[in-house]
Design a protein around this motif. Structure first.
Motif, PDB file in Angstrom:
ATOM      1  N   GLU A 109     -13.374 -15.137 -25.986  1.00 23.51           N
ATOM      2  CA  GLU A 109     -13.868 -16.154 -26.908  1.00 23.51           C
ATOM      3  C   GLU A 109     -15.380 -16.263 -26.731  1.00 23.51           C
ATOM      4  OE1 GLU A 109     -13.618 -20.460 -25.090  1.00 23.51           O
ATOM      5  OE2 GLU A 109     -11.615 -19.530 -24.945  1.00 23.51           O
ATOM      6  N   ALA A 110     -16.106 -16.390 -27.808  1.00 27.92           N
ATOM      7  CA  ALA A 110     -17.568 -16.537 -27.788  1.00 27.92           C
ATOM      8  C   ALA A 110     -18.192 -15.664 -26.707  1.00 27.92           C
ATOM      9  CB  ALA A 110     -17.946 -17.997 -27.569  1.00 27.92           C
ATOM     10  N   PRO A 111     -18.081 -14.328 -26.850  1.00 30.25           N
ATOM     11  CA  PRO A 111     -18.562 -13.447 -25.779  1.00 30.25           C
ATOM     12  C   PRO A 111     -20.031 -13.627 -25.437  1.00 30.25           C
ATOM     13  CG  PRO A 111     -18.061 -12.200 -27.786  1.00 30.25           C
ATOM     14  CD  PRO A 111     -17.502 -13.566 -27.974  1.00 30.25           C
ATOM     15  N   GLU A 112     -20.832 -14.093 -26.385  1.00 26.63           N
ATOM     16  CA  GLU A 112     -22.248 -14.294 -26.102  1.00 26.63           C
ATOM     17  C   GLU A 112     -22.477 -15.442 -25.105  1.00 26.63           C
ATOM     18  OE1 GLU A 112     -21.166 -17.105 -29.351  1.00 26.63           O
ATOM     19  OE2 GLU A 112     -20.724 -15.003 -28.885  1.00 26.63           O
ATOM     20  N   ALA A 160     -21.794  -8.441 -16.232  1.00 30.42           N
ATOM     21  CA  ALA A 160     -22.235  -7.064 -15.982  1.00 30.42           C
ATOM     22  C   ALA A 160     -22.115  -6.713 -14.504  1.00 30.42           C
ATOM     23  CB  ALA A 160     -23.675  -6.878 -16.461  1.00 30.42           C
ATOM     24  N   ASP A 161     -22.418  -7.654 -13.625  1.00 33.26           N
ATOM     25  CA  ASP A 161     -22.285  -7.396 -12.188  1.00 33.26           C
ATOM     26  C   ASP A 161     -20.821  -7.282 -11.792  1.00 33.26           C
ATOM     27  OD1 ASP A 161     -25.083  -7.430 -11.473  1.00 33.26           O
ATOM     28  OD2 ASP A 161     -25.042  -9.592 -11.783  1.00 33.26           O
ATOM     29  N   TYR A 162     -19.987  -8.123 -12.382  1.00 32.28           N
ATOM     30  CA  TYR A 162     -18.549  -8.067 -12.116  1.00 32.28           C
ATOM     31  C   TYR A 162     -17.978  -6.700 -12.502  1.00 32.28           C
ATOM     32  CZ  TYR A 162     -13.586  -9.422 -12.647  1.00 32.28           C
ATOM     33  OH  TYR A 162     -12.211  -9.499 -12.564  1.00 32.28           O
ATOM     34  N   ILE A 163     -18.369  -6.210 -13.680  1.00 31.83           N
ATOM     35  CA  ILE A 163     -17.883  -4.909 -14.131  1.00 31.83           C
ATOM     36  C   ILE A 163     -18.439  -3.800 -13.245  1.00 31.83           C
ATOM     37  CG2 ILE A 163     -17.938  -3.254 -16.042  1.00 31.83           C
ATOM     38  CD1 ILE A 163     -17.903  -5.658 -17.950  1.00 31.83           C
ATOM     39  N   CYS A 164     -19.681  -3.949 -12.810  1.00 33.23           N
ATOM     40  CA  CYS A 164     -20.273  -2.968 -11.904  1.00 33.23           C
ATOM     41  C   CYS A 164     -19.451  -2.852 -10.628  1.00 33.23           C
ATOM     42  CB  CYS A 164     -21.717  -3.358 -11.592  1.00 33.23           C
ATOM     43  SG  CYS A 164     -22.566  -2.223 -10.461  1.00 33.23           S
ATOM     44  N   VAL A 165     -19.088  -3.980 -10.034  1.00 35.51           N
ATOM     45  CA  VAL A 165     -18.283  -3.959  -8.813  1.00 35.51           C
ATOM     46  C   VAL A 165     -16.907  -3.346  -9.088  1.00 35.51           C
ATOM     47  CG1 VAL A 165     -17.173  -5.382  -7.049  1.00 35.51           C
ATOM     48  CG2 VAL A 165     -19.485  -5.924  -7.803  1.00 35.51           C
ATOM     49  N   ALA A 166     -16.308  -3.706 -10.220  1.00 33.95           N
ATOM     50  CA  ALA A 166     -15.009  -3.137 -10.580  1.00 33.95           C
ATOM     51  C   ALA A 166     -15.077  -1.624 -10.662  1.00 33.95           C
ATOM     52  CB  ALA A 166     -14.534  -3.713 -11.911  1.00 33.95           C
ATOM     53  N   ALA A 167     -16.120  -1.118 -11.296  1.00 35.44           N
ATOM     54  CA  ALA A 167     -16.260   0.329 -11.472  1.00 35.44           C
ATOM     55  C   ALA A 167     -16.444   1.039 -10.142  1.00 35.44           C
ATOM     56  CB  ALA A 167     -17.433   0.626 -12.398  1.00 35.44           C
ATOM     57  N   GLN A 222     -13.955  -2.190 -19.585  1.00 36.22           N
ATOM     58  CA  GLN A 222     -14.526  -3.118 -20.551  1.00 36.22           C
ATOM     59  C   GLN A 222     -13.662  -4.376 -20.576  1.00 36.22           C
ATOM     60  OE1 GLN A 222     -15.288  -1.508 -24.443  1.00 36.22           O
ATOM     61  NE2 GLN A 222     -15.947   0.470 -23.654  1.00 36.22           N
ATOM     62  N   PRO A 223     -14.278  -5.537 -20.787  1.00 42.59           N
ATOM     63  CA  PRO A 223     -13.461  -6.758 -20.836  1.00 42.59           C
ATOM     64  C   PRO A 223     -12.575  -6.770 -22.072  1.00 42.59           C
ATOM     65  CG  PRO A 223     -15.730  -7.235 -21.447  1.00 42.59           C
ATOM     66  CD  PRO A 223     -15.713  -5.813 -20.957  1.00 42.59           C
ATOM     67  N   LYS A 224     -11.382  -7.283 -21.890  1.00 42.86           N
ATOM     68  CA  LYS A 224     -10.526  -7.526 -23.042  1.00 42.86           C
ATOM     69  C   LYS A 224     -11.149  -8.630 -23.892  1.00 42.86           C
ATOM     70  CE  LYS A 224      -6.166  -5.644 -21.588  1.00 42.86           C
ATOM     71  NZ  LYS A 224      -4.701  -5.798 -21.669  1.00 42.86           N
ATOM     72  N   SER A 282     -12.722 -11.683 -16.990  1.00 46.54           N
ATOM     73  CA  SER A 282     -12.267 -11.060 -15.741  1.00 46.54           C
ATOM     74  C   SER A 282     -11.233  -9.971 -15.946  1.00 46.54           C
ATOM     75  CB  SER A 282     -11.693 -12.131 -14.805  1.00 46.54           C
ATOM     76  OG  SER A 282     -10.487 -12.673 -15.327  1.00 46.54           O
ATOM     77  N   GLN A 283     -10.547  -9.986 -17.086  1.00 44.03           N
ATOM     78  CA  GLN A 283      -9.481  -9.024 -17.329  1.00 44.03           C
ATOM     79  C   GLN A 283     -10.057  -7.825 -18.073  1.00 44.03           C
ATOM     80  OE1 GLN A 283      -6.311  -9.928 -15.841  1.00 44.03           O
ATOM     81  NE2 GLN A 283      -7.966 -11.202 -15.045  1.00 44.03           N
ATOM     82  N   LEU A 284      -9.993  -6.667 -17.424  1.00 48.57           N
ATOM     83  CA  LEU A 284     -10.638  -5.463 -17.930  1.00 48.57           C
ATOM     84  C   LEU A 284      -9.607  -4.416 -18.320  1.00 48.57           C
ATOM     85  CD1 LEU A 284     -13.347  -5.125 -15.120  1.00 48.57           C
ATOM     86  CD2 LEU A 284     -13.473  -6.479 -17.226  1.00 48.57           C
ATOM     87  N   ALA A 285      -9.981  -3.555 -19.239  1.00 54.89           N
ATOM     88  CA  ALA A 285      -9.153  -2.420 -19.616  1.00 54.89           C
ATOM     89  C   ALA A 285     -10.033  -1.184 -19.668  1.00 54.89           C
ATOM     90  CB  ALA A 285      -8.489  -2.653 -20.977  1.00 54.89           C
TER      91      ALA A 285
END
Length: 235
Positions: free
Chosen positions: A195-198, A213-220, A190-192, A180-183
């Motif tokens: 752990e085990a990103p896969e 991917a949907d979370y980042i889409c909304v953030a953008a 992009q997510p910071k 949830s924490q993006l930079a």
């Protein structure tokens, strides 16, 4: 230049995207990120159900509720800008002013005040202030460790639990769990470190949250990333 500030989207509190009234900015984002729509709808329904259950409750600490709402209003006002150096400095100053106040609230209540004390909106405001208490990760951890009963009762959502979990981990120098924490890196969110990103989408699904991917889409869509270089430094 200061590194880009972490973006947190889909927050509760003042200006909540989960309020019963429509949020035009979020609705516009969902048109571009349709995969997120069912999850936002589910969150809205949960929030509305909590509001209905709490409709007859008169907060026992109305003055505290008003204090929390005003602190949260200033918090959000400070984050409404262009991510310039001046905006970042104002934001940090507001966070610094709010920190001792929310610490005292938590100390007085043995954790976040509950809905009966400050109402649903007051609780959301208190959570938001803790989420932004980045100068004291130990304090954030203390609140997080006591959240389980409120998550079980529905007063705090799994989304809020995940956001604070990631915030505590990132502020403690550890990989986050839910992404949830993006930079802003190269001008994109992009997510910071995770752990085990896969396995992040599996973890997110386990608490009813949308794929990363949907979370980042909304953030953008809602919070355009500032211009940054490959190291995350402002251009």
């Amino acid at each position: 230049m200061r590194r880009a500030i972490v973006a947190v989207v889909l927050l509760a509190g003042t200006g909540s995207v989960l309020a019963e009234e429509a949020d035009p900015q979020l609705d516009a984002a969902l048109l571009q990120c349709p995969g997120a729509a069912p999850f936002v709808k589910a969150d809205r329904l949960r929030e509305q159900a909590l509001a209905r259950r709490s409709a007859g409750i008169v907060p026992s600490e109305p003055d505290l509720r008003e204090q929390l709402l005003e602190m949260a209003r200033l918090d959000q006002q400070a984050r409404d800008g262009d991510w310039s150096q001046a905006m970042v400095e104002k934001m940090l100053a507001v966070d610094a002013a709010n920190l001792p106040k929310i610490r005292q609230v938590v100390a007085d209540h043995g954790g976040l005040p509950d809905v009966r004390a400050v109402g649903v909106d007051g609780l959301r405001a208190a959570w938001l202030l803790v989420q932004h208490a980045d100068a004291d990760a130990g304090f954030q951890r203390q609140v997080l460790d006591g959240l389980a009963p409120k998550v079980a009762s529905g007063e705090v959502s799994s989304r809020e639990f995940a956001l604070l979990t990631d915030r505590v981990l990132v502020n403690s120098g550890k990989p986050q769990r839910y992404g949830s924490q993006l930079a802003a890196i190269g001008g994109k969110w992009q997510p910071k470190a995770m752990e085990a990103p896969e396995q992040v989408d599996q973890r997110r699904a386990s608490i009813g949250q949308m794929p990363l991917a949907d979370y980042i889409c909304v953030a953008a869509q809602m919070f355009p990333a500032p211009a940054t270089d490959a190291d995350g430094k402002r251009l």
